[in-house]
Design an enzyme around this catalytic site. Structure first.
Site, PDB file in Angstrom:
ATOM      1  N   CYS A  84       0.792  -1.230   0.000  1.00 35.76           N
ATOM      2  CA  CYS A  84       0.000   0.000   0.000  1.00 35.76           C
ATOM      3  C   CYS A  84       0.825   1.282   0.000  1.00 35.76           C
ATOM      4  O   CYS A  84       0.264   2.374  -0.112  1.00 35.76           O
ATOM      5  CB  CYS A  84      -0.947   0.007   1.198  1.00 35.76           C
ATOM      6  SG  CYS A  84      -1.945  -1.487   1.317  1.00 35.76           S
ATOM      7  N   HIS A 102      -3.488   8.265   5.395  1.00 34.74           N
ATOM      8  CA  HIS A 102      -3.703   6.957   4.772  1.00 34.74           C
ATOM      9  C   HIS A 102      -5.174   6.589   4.935  1.00 34.74           C
ATOM     10  O   HIS A 102      -5.819   6.172   3.981  1.00 34.74           O
ATOM     11  CB  HIS A 102      -2.795   5.919   5.427  1.00 34.74           C
ATOM     12  CG  HIS A 102      -2.780   4.598   4.738  1.00 34.74           C
ATOM     13  ND1 HIS A 102      -2.535   4.465   3.393  1.00 34.74           N
ATOM     14  CD2 HIS A 102      -2.977   3.334   5.206  1.00 34.74           C
ATOM     15  CE1 HIS A 102      -2.576   3.184   3.052  1.00 34.74           C
ATOM     16  NE2 HIS A 102      -2.850   2.475   4.139  1.00 34.74           N
ATOM     17  N   HIS A 137      -9.658   1.933  -1.126  1.00 35.76           N
ATOM     18  CA  HIS A 137      -8.226   1.724  -0.909  1.00 35.76           C
ATOM     19  C   HIS A 137      -7.642   1.103  -2.170  1.00 35.76           C
ATOM     20  O   HIS A 137      -7.875  -0.064  -2.471  1.00 35.76           O
ATOM     21  CB  HIS A 137      -8.020   0.809   0.301  1.00 35.76           C
ATOM     22  CG  HIS A 137      -6.588   0.701   0.732  1.00 35.76           C
ATOM     23  ND1 HIS A 137      -5.546   1.186  -0.014  1.00 35.76           N
ATOM     24  CD2 HIS A 137      -6.026   0.138   1.847  1.00 35.76           C
ATOM     25  CE1 HIS A 137      -4.409   0.941   0.616  1.00 35.76           C
ATOM     26  NE2 HIS A 137      -4.676   0.312   1.745  1.00 35.76           N
TER      27      HIS A 137
END
Length: 854
Positions: free
Chosen positions: A161, A293, A329
């Site tokens: 990520c 995030h 995401h």
């Protein structure tokens, strides 16, 4: 000598997501607060309450023929699409400009699409063409560089990520060192069943669209791609480019805590933000906005909120928001998509909201910009991303150039003070050295497969019979195997260089066999060796030691186990294997075991990816970002069947004994696969001297170039010219000439193509002096350990510098040319300066210059 850092500006952007197909559409969707998270059209058949942010619209790919488009997977297609848009916006059409432009792609799950028909048992849909072109993890970087004409070298970042955020930082460093005037940075992440199933089984998904920092916790998964063209400021001004923003600084770190969960104390997140601020030479009070995030999970949101409170005493005055409530995401592409969102809205005086915001959770008391844009003038902002394995990345950026003061650093000399290695020749570097010098038969440490291997043959036969109705595969096998087909192939024997009789507990103080597969074990063993030789023990100072690993095929055994657990019930996939199947799982395992918490990155650029890791580690030390860094790679032999397929793909005859592995041979018989690891310990030269640690060698320069010929792999002249360009770049940085080089070490794998690429490059630099410079290559000693064969060769070169003796090239009896100084018998010679070469299968070429340690 104090050097002022070059300013790095953004001059082009590209975008693709569920809510937009280009940058203008994305800006409008952001301003309209469009949420692209909806019930999944692709995964509803498998999973209850499956929500996702999916790219369902038709996507146009400019200048691609239908044939090329059909041969590419979405990871490459999307990367090409957003990269094309970014270059177009930047008006970067000049061929000379593109030839000097680098490419760095961030991705978490690549090379997957081509194999999905096999994974799902739908063999009729299997495309051999797509597999050959897009079937490797590293293929997207080679494909995009070729299609866009970018020849300044490429890398593929695979830190899950944080991948695309980390890629921005790497591009930033390359511009600082003058390697590239511009770098195209791309994040690309299509969503496939293995990824969706993994997050679903971890119970990380929310039944409704994610609402970061509020309401019921849970994430929404997404897919898409983003790109930015970053450019040296003066270069951009000189060509009249429009400045869209500035990348001021960045940092990475590793938690060294857990495979999936963030450190609840938020130490890694705190460390990475403070490092980025220090690199920007600013304080917390200078940041006006943080793009978080913000996945929506309880663990992430809580850790991230705590970290910001620790870093920013004035956090109550700073706006914080998550863009993931818009597009979910996006895993490997998350960071760059979110960064583009910031550059589109902040210059308008609008701070992005956190959509779907309801009641803040307990102790979540920051200004998360709930649901509506807030008006504010933001000059400096921070972009944070965190990943499985504790990979953390932070970027400090500005909405306009020169909004922050210029920064400076003192360039450091980069010393090698430790070497660790594992291969078929032995479990430590000294055993490997002994094998090279004694010309010991590698066969003693290799494993013959094929003969009487009934289990292997049955498994291979079963798989291939499944393809019997696929005419594409049948024709290919017939062309490679003749009329005898697969049966004829299976009757042949092939050697693999295997690490034998290894008991890790004999060498390692801390070793968890439950979590360690072969590739992790090899890497950890090499790391501990390098640390021991460098006299480095971690005592609550793990943040001063970084770890950069280069991967070729990654954790293949774990990936295989995970994929097999997908069926018949994807909802019950083995969650214990999911994080271990990621490319950065090896770095995670080693960091947790040894307590390494500094800069942490995994590259997956393919063969010789460890040289990409070494170039990045070199920049971290040289630019005074990290005092010490471990760099290298690791590989494990996996399926015997895939070893055969790899040999067929390379167009090689299958060798029957190690002695047939003959580099620079007139016959060009090909290579044998190998496994193991090679790790180097890098540190500031003066730092090593102050510690009283011997300097084994000094890296004085490196070069990197890509040839752009992925779709024309037999274009040897383009590839050798590119390698020659990398050599010249290394020499320019080192300030030396060809006359100063005492030894050349290649890393060709023994095919005619790879042999001639290296030899033609050397000839173009040394001309009629090629036979006066000793030329070696020890790849045949330990096999083609894909990720780090050049590092293993480099380690042997360092030993040559120490001993003053050059062992001969093994096995080759008749060389392909008499123009070169091939070392055919032991040669006494003092080597002060050596050149080490390496290439990826995708046409990325590296050259490193070493000087003898003092």
């Amino acid at each position: 000598m104090i050097v002022q850092r070059k300013r790095v500006v953004v001059t082009g952007m590209g975008h693709l997501s569920s809510i937009a197909s280009n940058v203008p559409e994305f800006k409008q969707a952001l301003l309209n607060k469009v949420c692209g998270i909806k019930p999944s059209e692709r995964f509803a058949a498998y999973f209850e309450h499956a929500n996702a942010s999916e790219v369902l619209q038709d996507v146009t790919y400019e200048n691609l023929t239908p044939e090329v488009e059909a041969s590419l997977d979405k990871a490459a297609l999307w990367a090409y699409k957003v990269g094309y848009e970014a270059l177009s916006q930047a008006k970067a059409d000049d061929l000379a400009f593109r030839e000097k432009t680098g490419l760095i792609i961030g991705v978490s799950s690549a090379g997957t699409e081509a194999y999905m028909p096999v994974i799902e048992g739908d063999y009729e849909k299997f495309s051999l063409q797509k597999t050959m072109i897009s079937g490797s993890f590293a293929s997207s970087s080679a494909i995009v560089s070729g299609l866009l004409g970018l020849k300044g070298g490429f890398e593929l970042v695979a830190t899950a990520c944080t991948a695309s955020t980390n890629a921005v930082g790497m591009g930033f460093d390359q511009i600082q060192n003058g390697k590239n005037p511009a770098v195209l940075v791309v994040g690309t992440e299509p969503l496939y069943l293995p990824t969706f199933a993994g997050f679903y089984a971890l119970h990380a998904m929310k039944p409704e669209p994610a609402s970061p920092f509020s309401g019921n916790p849970g994430m929404s998964i997404g897919e898409g791609a983003g790109a930015i063209l970053i450019e040296e400021y003066e270069h951009a001004i000189a060509r009249g480019a429009t400045i869209l923003g500035e990348i001021v600084s960045y940092a990475t770190s590793g938690d060294g805590y857990h495979e999936t969960a963030p450190d609840p104390r938020a130490e890694g997140a705190v460390q990475v933000m403070r490092a980025a601020l220090a690199n920007a030479q600013i304080g917390p009070q200078d940041i006006q906005y943080v793009n978080a995030h913000g996945t929506g999970t309880e663990a992430n949101d809580r850790c991230e909120t705590l970290a910001m409170k620790k870093v920013f005493p004035n956090i109550a005055d700073i706006r914080v928001s998550s863009t993931k409530a818009y597009v979910g995401h996006n895993i490997g592409s998350a960071g760059i998509i979110e960064l583009v969102a910031c550059f589109l809205t902040l210059p308008e005086g609008k701070v992005l909201p956190t959509l779907n915001f309801t009641t803040p959770r307990a102790n979540f008391d920051l200004n998360y910009v709930p649901n509506e844009f807030q008006e504010a003038q933001v000059d400096l902002f921070m972009k944070n991303n965190y990943a499985f394995g504790g990979n953390n990345c932070c970027i400090v950026a500005s909405t306009r150039a020169e909004a922050s003061p210029a920064t400076h650093y003192e360039p450091k000399r980069v010393a090698i003070t430790g070497i660790g290695a594992v291969s078929s020749l032995g479990h430590d570097f000294q055993s490997i050295v002994a094998g090279v010098w004694e010309a010991r038969s590698a066969g003693a440490a290799s494993k013959l497969i094929g003969e009487n291997d009934v289990g292997f043959k049955e498994a291979a036969r079963t798989l291939l019979e499944s393809f019997s109705s696929n005419e594409d595969v049948s024709n290919y096998l017939r062309s490679k195997c003749g009329d005898g087909g697969i049966e004829e192939l299976l009757e042949q024997s092939v050697w693999l260089h295997s690490v034998q009789d290894l008991d890790p507990r004999k060498y390692l103080r801390r070793f968890d066999s439950r979590k360690a597969n072969a590739i992790c074990t090899f890497a950890l063993l090499a790391i501990t060796q390098a640390m021991k030789q460098a006299d480095r023990k971690i005592k609550r100072d793990g943040h001063d030691l970084g770890l950069i690993l280069g991967m070729a095929k990654g954790p293949q055994t774990t990936v295989d186990r995970y994929l097999k657990s997908l069926f018949p019930e994807p909802t019950k996939v083995r969650t214990s294997e999911f994080p271990g199947a990621l490319m950065n799982a090896i770095s995670t395992f080693c960091s947790i075991t040894e307590g390494i918490k500094g800069y942490n990155t995994t590259l997956a650029t393919g063969a010789n990816a460890a040289l990409g890791a070494l170039s990045y580690a070199y920049e971290l030390v040289r630019q005074d970002l990290q005092p010490q860094v471990l760099a290298g790679g690791s590989d494990e032999n996996f399926s015997k069947f895939w070893a055969y397929l790899q040999a067929m793909e390379e167009g090689l005859q299958l060798t029957t004994k190690p002695e047939d592995f003959q580099v620079y041979s007139e016959e060009g018989r090909g290579f044998l696969p190998g496994e193991g690891a090679g790790i180097l310990f890098l540190e500031d030269y003066q730092h090593a001297k102050n510690r009283g640690v011997p300097v084994l060698a000094e890296i004085v320069g490196y070069g990197k170039a890509s040839d752009g010929s992925y779709f024309d792999r037999d274009n040897w002249s383009a590839r050798s010219a590119s390698m020659a360009g990398a050599i010249r770049q290394a020499m320019d940085e080192a300030g030396i000439t060809p006359h100063d080089v005492d030894l050349i070490c290649g890393s060709s794998k023994g095919t005619q193509r790879s042999d001639h690429i290296e030899l033609d490059a050397i000839r173009s630099i040394w001309g009629d002096r090629t036979n006066q410079v000793p030329l070696v290559n020890y790849t045949a000693c330990f096999g083609m350990v894909d990720s780090c064969v050049s590092v293993l060769n480099m380690a042997v070169v360092i030993e040559i510098m120490k001993r003053g003796e050059i062992p001969p090239i093994p096995y080759t009896k008749k060389f392909c040319s008499n123009e070169f100084g091939f070392v055919v018998e032991p040669l006494r010679k003092q080597v002060g300066t050596a050149l080490v070469l390496g290439s990826t299968e995708g046409g990325n070429h590296y050259a490193f210059l070493l000087k003898q340690g003092a």
